[in-house]
Design a protein around this motif. Structure first.
Motif, PDB file in Angstrom:
ATOM      1  N   VAL A 193      -8.406  -2.101   6.052  1.00 26.74           N
ATOM      2  CA  VAL A 193      -7.466  -2.363   5.760  1.00 26.74           C
ATOM      3  C   VAL A 193      -6.666  -1.001   5.257  1.00 26.74           C
ATOM      4  O   VAL A 193      -7.594  -0.832   4.252  1.00 26.74           O
ATOM      5  CB  VAL A 193      -7.045  -2.961   4.372  1.00 26.74           C
ATOM      6  N   MET A 220      -3.422   0.445   2.994  1.00 29.38           N
ATOM      7  CA  MET A 220      -2.295   0.408   2.434  1.00 29.38           C
ATOM      8  C   MET A 220      -1.664   1.414   2.689  1.00 29.38           C
ATOM      9  O   MET A 220      -2.291   2.805   2.338  1.00 29.38           O
ATOM     10  CB  MET A 220      -2.879  -0.050   1.229  1.00 29.38           C
ATOM     11  N   CYS A 270       4.714   4.279   8.925  1.00 29.23           N
ATOM     12  CA  CYS A 270       3.586   3.142   9.376  1.00 29.23           C
ATOM     13  C   CYS A 270       3.969   3.166  10.034  1.00 29.23           C
ATOM     14  O   CYS A 270       2.534   2.750  11.158  1.00 29.23           O
ATOM     15  CB  CYS A 270       3.734   2.319   8.040  1.00 29.23           C
ATOM     16  N   ALA A 329       1.474  -9.247   2.105  1.00 30.19           N
ATOM     17  CA  ALA A 329      -0.236  -8.255   2.412  1.00 30.19           C
ATOM     18  C   ALA A 329      -1.380  -9.474   2.592  1.00 30.19           C
ATOM     19  O   ALA A 329      -1.724  -8.988   3.297  1.00 30.19           O
ATOM     20  CB  ALA A 329      -0.006  -7.405   0.764  1.00 30.19           C
ATOM     21  N   VAL A 386      -0.650  -1.885   5.943  1.00 26.51           N
ATOM     22  CA  VAL A 386       0.499  -2.670   4.814  1.00 26.51           C
ATOM     23  C   VAL A 386       0.983  -1.554   4.340  1.00 26.51           C
ATOM     24  O   VAL A 386       0.807  -0.608   3.858  1.00 26.51           O
ATOM     25  CB  VAL A 386      -0.623  -3.696   3.802  1.00 26.51           C
ATOM     26  N   ASP A 387       2.900  -2.316   4.826  1.00 25.28           N
ATOM     27  CA  ASP A 387       3.354  -1.543   4.184  1.00 25.28           C
ATOM     28  C   ASP A 387       3.835  -1.776   2.807  1.00 25.28           C
ATOM     29  O   ASP A 387       4.284  -3.600   2.567  1.00 25.28           O
ATOM     30  CB  ASP A 387       4.913  -1.362   5.109  1.00 25.28           C
ATOM     31  N   THR A 388       4.003  -1.226   1.961  1.00 24.84           N
ATOM     32  CA  THR A 388       4.999  -1.434   0.790  1.00 24.84           C
ATOM     33  C   THR A 388       6.735  -1.113   0.736  1.00 24.84           C
ATOM     34  O   THR A 388       6.048   0.469   1.166  1.00 24.84           O
ATOM     35  CB  THR A 388       4.119  -0.979  -0.521  1.00 24.84           C
ATOM     36  N   VAL A 405      -0.621  -5.394  -6.037  1.00 23.70           N
ATOM     37  CA  VAL A 405      -0.723  -5.959  -4.871  1.00 23.70           C
ATOM     38  C   VAL A 405      -2.188  -5.912  -4.232  1.00 23.70           C
ATOM     39  O   VAL A 405      -2.526  -6.038  -3.169  1.00 23.70           O
ATOM     40  CB  VAL A 405       0.140  -4.916  -3.343  1.00 23.70           C
ATOM     41  N   LYS A 406      -2.596  -4.115  -4.685  1.00 22.99           N
ATOM     42  CA  LYS A 406      -3.343  -4.253  -4.214  1.00 22.99           C
ATOM     43  C   LYS A 406      -4.678  -4.890  -5.167  1.00 22.99           C
ATOM     44  O   LYS A 406      -5.641  -5.457  -3.482  1.00 22.99           O
ATOM     45  CB  LYS A 406      -4.280  -2.165  -4.655  1.00 22.99           C
ATOM     46  N   VAL A 456      -4.753  -8.233  -2.166  1.00 27.83           N
ATOM     47  CA  VAL A 456      -5.232  -7.897  -0.781  1.00 27.83           C
ATOM     48  C   VAL A 456      -6.957  -7.899  -0.996  1.00 27.83           C
ATOM     49  O   VAL A 456      -7.610  -8.200  -0.486  1.00 27.83           O
ATOM     50  CB  VAL A 456      -4.971  -6.477  -0.568  1.00 27.83           C
ATOM     51  N   VAL A 502      -9.919  -2.170  -0.016  1.00 29.35           N
ATOM     52  CA  VAL A 502      -8.883  -1.867   0.243  1.00 29.35           C
ATOM     53  C   VAL A 502      -9.833  -0.037   0.915  1.00 29.35           C
ATOM     54  O   VAL A 502     -10.271   0.593   0.273  1.00 29.35           O
ATOM     55  CB  VAL A 502      -7.122  -1.441  -0.669  1.00 29.35           C
ATOM     56  N   THR A 504      -6.252   4.009   1.028  1.00 33.08           N
ATOM     57  CA  THR A 504      -4.284   3.873   0.476  1.00 33.08           C
ATOM     58  C   THR A 504      -3.812   5.522   0.410  1.00 33.08           C
ATOM     59  O   THR A 504      -4.661   6.396   0.071  1.00 33.08           O
ATOM     60  CB  THR A 504      -4.875   3.933  -1.016  1.00 33.08           C
TER      61      THR A 504
END
Length: 385
Positions: A185, A187, A200, A254, A271-273, A290-291, A294, A300, A303
């Motif tokens: 993953v 992010m 991304c 996410a 994963v686009d934030t 969000v993190k 996930v 993750v 990052t």
């Protein structure tokens, strides 16, 4: 008397002649025979049933529907040596970190004013005050020991010092290999306007070029165009995009993206934030959420913080706050093309201890390159005369 007899005879003759004229035509007229009756053959051929005798309707010609041509997936350029191929994009940076420094260092005798000029060039290029002081002190020591030098020797010394300032031993690899039965993953975070969603898409192309299968998670639900934009990037290379309703919970999107990645067996989920300002506490807390959501699937792996190279030293403050919230593992430095501030790479790494892993050198889809310190410095310095 005789006269009366003659008149009577004449009258009689006239009457006889008239009577004969009336009778003779009638005698000549004969009745026409009746029209012949058609002879019906003894054995009449049997007629086909009425339904067979009705003419069959004309079949319409089939309508040929042309099938839309299948979209041909794009094949991203290989990333190996990509930075070298894009070195021309750093041409404008050469005046700050390359040719300007070489012209000063090549003088026969370097006075204090010359060293100040070198310092100004490095600071203007966003190398940062602390890093500039270290580089200048090391160059002074080299000049004192080596004495007179050729331009080629000066260039070699300067290149060595810049590469050392870029900390070439930092781990710049991207952790994108699936493990423990789930995909890696990755992010992506950053402030508004840094080109995060585009980055991304380009990161996905970098991974696909290196043989990874990718799935995108469009967790920027505040901007309707962001999900559409990310989906378009995915369609070009055959990568699926998981998206949610506009204004929906980004953490939920996410989470669903990672779950979908597990179900489909892809190598990497990107994963686009949503872009956020580093001084907005509520937005930064949401990014942390969000993190955490996930990570219910597992940690993750990467990052990446997207920084705009043109923001200069202000980018360092952005990086610091994001690091505190989500533990940034690498930096993607965009918009290095057309800027004379390539030294921000040195400043970011020295100030934060976070490696720059990818650099963006243009608007093209494959203009994002893995960062290689030696190739980067060679591109900045250009060719010696």
């Amino acid at each position: 008397m005789v006269e009366y007899v003659v008149a009577a005879v004449i009258l009689l003759v006239v009457l006889v002649v008239g009577a004969v004229g009336l009778v003779v035509p009638r005698m000549r007229r004969k009745e026409l025979p009746p029209p012949p009756v058609p002879q019906v053959p003894a054995v009449q051929e049997e007629l086909p049933p009425l339904i067979d005798r009705v003419e069959a309707p004309v079949e319409p010609e089939p309508v040929v529907v042309e099938e839309e041509p299948q979209q041909v997936l794009e094949k991203p350029e290989p990333t190996a040596g990509r930075l070298v191929r894009l070195r021309a994009r750093l041409a404008r940076s050469q005046s700050a970190l390359g040719r300007g420094l070489l012209s000063v260092l090549s003088r026969d005798h370097l006075e204090d004013d010359d060293w100040e000029e070198i310092e100004d060039s490095l600071i203007t290029a966003d190398v940062g005050v602390e890093a500039t002081q270290v580089i200048v002190e090391r160059l002074k020591e080299r000049v004192r020991i080596l004495g007179t030098r050729t331009v080629a020797e000066v260039r070699e010394q300067l290149a060595e010092e810049l590469v050392a300032a870029l900390e070439p031993d930092l781990d710049r690899s991207l952790r994108t290999t699936p493990h423990d039965g789930r995909p890696a993953v990755l992010m992506v975070v950053g402030v508004n306007g840094a080109g995060k969603t585009t980055t991304c898409g380009k990161i996905g192309r970098v991974l696909i070029a290196d043989g990874r299968s990718v799935l995108f998670g469009a967790a920027d639900t505040f901007r309707a165009a962001a999900a559409e934009q990310l989906a378009t990037w995915g369609e070009r290379v055959g990568a699926e995009t998981v998206r949610g309703p506009e204004g929906g919970d980004p953490a939920s999107v996410a989470f669903d993206a990672v779950k979908r990645g597990i179900d489909t067996g892809v190598d990497t989920v990107v994963v686009d934030t949503a872009g956020r300002l580093q001084n907005k506490v509520g937005l930064m807390d949401e990014l942390g959420k969000v993190k955490r959501v996930v990570e219910k699937h597992g940690a993750v792996d990467e990052t990446l913080l997207v920084l705009d190279a043109t923001t200069g030293q202000n980018g360092l403050e952005q990086a610091r706050v994001f690091t505190e919230v989500v533990d940034v593992t690498g930096v993607v430095l965009t918009k290095l093309d057309g800027t004379a501030k390539g030294g921000i790479v040195i400043a970011v790494q020295r100030k934060l201890g976070i490696p720059v892993k990818l650099v963006g050198l243009g608007e093209g889809p494959d203009d994002l390159a893995p960062f290689e310190p030696v190739a980067f410095v060679e591109a900045l310095l250009g060719e010696t005369a």
